[in-house]
Design a protein around this motif. Structure first.
Motif, short mmCIF file in Angstrom:
data_model
loop_
_atom_site.label_atom_id
_atom_site.label_comp_id
_atom_site.label_asym_id
_atom_site.label_seq_id
_atom_site.Cartn_x
_atom_site.Cartn_y
_atom_site.Cartn_z
N ALA A 132 -1.44 -1.71 -2.14
CA ALA A 132 -2.20 -0.46 -2.29
C ALA A 132 -1.31 0.74 -1.96
O ALA A 132 -1.34 1.77 -2.65
N TRP A 133 -0.55 0.62 -0.89
CA TRP A 133 0.39 1.68 -0.49
C TRP A 133 1.38 1.95 -1.62
O TRP A 133 1.63 3.10 -1.98
N ALA A 134 1.93 0.86 -2.18
CA ALA A 134 2.90 1.00 -3.26
C ALA A 134 2.28 1.64 -4.50
O ALA A 134 2.95 2.40 -5.21
N SER A 135 1.00 1.35 -4.76
CA SER A 135 0.36 1.92 -5.94
C SER A 135 0.20 3.43 -5.82
O SER A 135 0.27 4.15 -6.81
N VAL A 136 -0.03 3.93 -4.59
CA VAL A 136 -0.10 5.38 -4.39
C VAL A 136 1.29 6.00 -4.57
O VAL A 136 1.43 7.04 -5.22
N LEU A 137 2.30 5.36 -4.03
CA LEU A 137 3.66 5.87 -4.19
C LEU A 137 4.06 5.91 -5.66
O LEU A 137 4.76 6.83 -6.10
N ALA A 138 3.62 4.91 -6.43
CA ALA A 138 3.98 4.84 -7.84
C ALA A 138 3.12 5.74 -8.72
O ALA A 138 3.36 5.84 -9.92
N GLY A 139 2.11 6.38 -8.13
CA GLY A 139 1.23 7.23 -8.92
C GLY A 139 0.16 6.48 -9.67
O GLY A 139 -0.54 7.05 -10.51
N GLU A 140 -0.01 5.19 -9.37
CA GLU A 140 -1.03 4.39 -10.05
C GLU A 140 -2.40 4.56 -9.39
O GLU A 140 -3.43 4.29 -10.02
N SER A 141 -2.42 4.95 -8.13
CA SER A 141 -3.67 5.23 -7.41
C SER A 141 -3.54 6.59 -6.73
O SER A 141 -2.44 7.01 -6.36
N ASP A 142 -4.67 7.27 -6.57
CA ASP A 142 -4.68 8.55 -5.88
C ASP A 142 -4.88 8.39 -4.38
O ASP A 142 -4.33 9.13 -3.58
N VAL A 143 -5.71 7.41 -4.03
CA VAL A 143 -6.09 7.16 -2.64
C VAL A 143 -6.07 5.66 -2.41
O VAL A 143 -6.44 4.89 -3.30
N ALA A 144 -5.63 5.24 -1.23
CA ALA A 144 -5.68 3.82 -0.89
C ALA A 144 -6.33 3.65 0.48
O ALA A 144 -6.04 4.38 1.42
N LEU A 145 -7.22 2.69 0.55
CA LEU A 145 -7.86 2.29 1.81
C LEU A 145 -7.04 1.13 2.35
O LEU A 145 -6.92 0.09 1.68
N VAL A 146 -6.44 1.31 3.53
CA VAL A 146 -5.52 0.31 4.07
C VAL A 146 -5.82 0.09 5.56
O VAL A 146 -6.63 0.79 6.16
N PHE A 147 -5.14 -0.89 6.14
CA PHE A 147 -5.29 -1.14 7.58
C PHE A 147 -3.95 -1.56 8.17
O PHE A 147 -3.03 -1.97 7.46
N GLY A 148 -3.86 -1.45 9.48
CA GLY A 148 -2.72 -1.94 10.22
C GLY A 148 -3.20 -2.57 11.51
O GLY A 148 -4.19 -2.12 12.09
N TYR A 149 -2.53 -3.60 11.95
CA TYR A 149 -2.92 -4.26 13.20
C TYR A 149 -2.34 -3.52 14.40
O TYR A 149 -1.15 -3.21 14.43
N ASP A 150 -3.20 -3.22 15.36
CA ASP A 150 -2.80 -2.56 16.61
C ASP A 150 -2.10 -1.24 16.36
O ASP A 150 -1.25 -0.79 17.15
N GLY A 151 -2.47 -0.57 15.29
CA GLY A 151 -1.93 0.75 14.98
C GLY A 151 -1.94 0.98 13.49
O GLY A 151 -2.14 0.04 12.70
N PRO A 152 -1.72 2.22 13.06
CA PRO A 152 -1.65 2.50 11.62
C PRO A 152 -0.51 1.72 10.97
O PRO A 152 0.41 1.28 11.65
N PRO A 153 -0.56 1.52 9.65
CA PRO A 153 0.57 0.87 8.95
C PRO A 153 1.86 1.64 9.19
O PRO A 153 1.84 2.83 9.46
N HIS A 154 2.95 0.91 9.10
CA HIS A 154 4.25 1.56 9.26
C HIS A 154 4.37 2.73 8.30
O HIS A 154 4.12 2.61 7.10
N ASP A 155 4.73 3.87 8.83
CA ASP A 155 4.76 5.11 8.04
C ASP A 155 6.19 5.63 7.97
O ASP A 155 6.81 5.92 8.99
N ASP A 156 6.70 5.74 6.73
CA ASP A 156 8.04 6.30 6.56
C ASP A 156 8.00 7.78 6.20
O ASP A 156 9.01 8.37 5.83
#
Length: 296
Positions: A132-156
Motif C-alpha cells: 500500500a505504501w509503495a502504491s502511494v509512492l508510485a501514484g497508483e493510490s492517493d491514500v493508504a491505510l497502513v499499520f506498524g507494530y509498536d510504532g508507525p511504519p518506518h518513515d523515510d
C-alpha cells in the motif's frame, strides 16, 4: 500568442467596439487597444479594422475568433469542473488498505463520504502495508491505510503520516483447552501456532522469542477468518489485533489480552500536499471519524 490577449480580442470582436469591450472587461480603452496591438504583432497580420462605427474583423480575425471562442469555452468548462471538484460535487480518490482496516474502518468512512457527496467516487484496493505504501509512492493510490507494530511504519520522509489510533493485541485460544490463568512461556511453547501475513508472522516470532520461547508455527494464513477457524478447531493458537477481532469474532475461540505482544499503530499515509486536495481531505476526515468510533 498570449491567451489573455486572445480573450481580450474575443471580447472586442463580440461587443463590436473597443469601448464596449473595455467596459465588459473592466479595463481602460487604451489598455484594450494596447493588448490588441501586441496580439496583432504576435499574429503578424491585422485582426481588426477600426471604423467610425466600431470595429470589423479581417479574414484573419474571423479565423482567430473561432479559436478564441473555443479557448473561452474550454476555460469556462475548466472553471465549472474545478468548481465541482472544489465543492465535492465530483471527484475520485483511490484508497489502499490492509484487510482488517478494510473491513472495519473503510466501509463507514466511504458510506459517510457518499452520503454527503454522492458525486465523489472512491476506489479501493486491499493490500498489506508495504505494498500500500509503495502504491502511494508510485501514484497508483492517493491514500493508504497502513499499520506498524509498536510504532508507525518506518518513515523515510517520502510520505506524510496521519495517526488514527492504536489497537491492542490478543492471544486467541481454542475453547476446550485448559488455559492457565497466567499464560507463561512454558505453556505457550507447547502449543502449535497459526501465523498471519509475513510482517505479522515476524512480529509474532519476535515477541515469543522476547518472552523466552520459540513458537512452533504449523499453519499460515493471511485471512483472519481462516486463522480463527483453525484455532476454533483446536489446530493451534495465534495472536490477532483488535481490528481483526472487531471485523470477525469466531464464536468458538477464547481471547486474552497479552501485553507482551505489543500494539499496532494504525494510520494514513499520503504524498505531502495531497491533504489540500478536497476529495482526498474529505476521505481522510471520514477515516479519522471512523477510527474514533472503532478504535475508541
Amino acid at each position: 500568442m498570449d491567451p489573455r490577449r486572445v480573450l481580450v480580442f474575443r471580447e472586442v470582436a463580440r461587443s463590436g467596439s473597443l469601448s464596449a469591450a473595455a467596459r465588459g472587461l473592466g479595463m481602460t480603452q487604451s489598455a484594450v487597444s494596447q493588448q490588441l496591438r501586441l496580439l496583432e504583432r504576435e499574429a503578424g497580420v491585422p485582426l481588426l479594422l477600426r471604423t467610425t462605427r466600431g470595429t470589423r474583423l479581417t479574414e484573419a480575425g474571423e479565423a482567430l475568433l473561432r479559436r478564441a471562442d473555443a479557448v473561452h469555452t474550454a476555460l469556462h468548462l475548466a472553471g465549472q469542473e474545478l468548481g465541482a471538484l472544489s465543492q465535492l460535487r465530483a471527484g475520485a480518490v483511490r484508497l489502499a488498505s490492509f484487510p482488517s482496516g478494510t473491513a472495519t474502518l473503510v466501509p463507514p468512512a466511504v458510506r459517510s463520504l457518499h452520503a454527503d457527496h454522492p458525486g465523489v467516487e472512491v476506489t479501493l484496493v486491499e493490500t498489506e502495508p508495504p505494498e500500500a505504501w509503495a502504491s502511494v509512492l508510485a501514484g497508483e493510490s492517493d491514500v493508504a491505510l497502513v499499520f506498524g507494530y509498536d510504532g508507525p511504519p518506518h518513515d523515510d520522509g517520502s510520505l506524510a503520516w496521519v495517526p488514527l489510533g492504536v489497537e491492542a493485541m490478543y492471544l486467541v485460544l481454542p475453547p476446550d483447552q485448559a488455559v492457565p490463568d497466567a499464560l507463561g512461556a512454558p505453556w505457550l511453547a507447547e502449543r502449535d501456532w497459526v501465523a498471519g501475513c509475513e510482517r505479522c508472522r515476524q512480529h509474532l516470532v519476535a515477541c515469543c522469542r522476547a518472552a523466552g520461547f520459540e513458537p512452533r508455527l504449523l499453519h499460515e494464513s493471511d485471512d483472519y477468518v481462516v486463522v480463527q477457524s483453525l484455532v476454533a478447531h483446536g489446530l493451534g493458537v495465534t495472536a490477532l489485533p483488535e481490528l481483526a477481532l472487531s471485523a470477525f469474532r469466531h464464536a468458538d475461540v477464547v481471547v486474552r489480552r497479552v501485553d507482551w505482544f505489543g500494539r499496532r499503530h494504525v494510520g494514513i499515509v499520503h504524498r505531502p500536499g495531497a491533504e489540500r486536495v478536497p476529495v482526498i481531505r474529505a476521505l481522510m476526515e471520514r477515516l479519522q471519524e471512523s477510527a474514533r468510533v472503532v478504535l475508541a
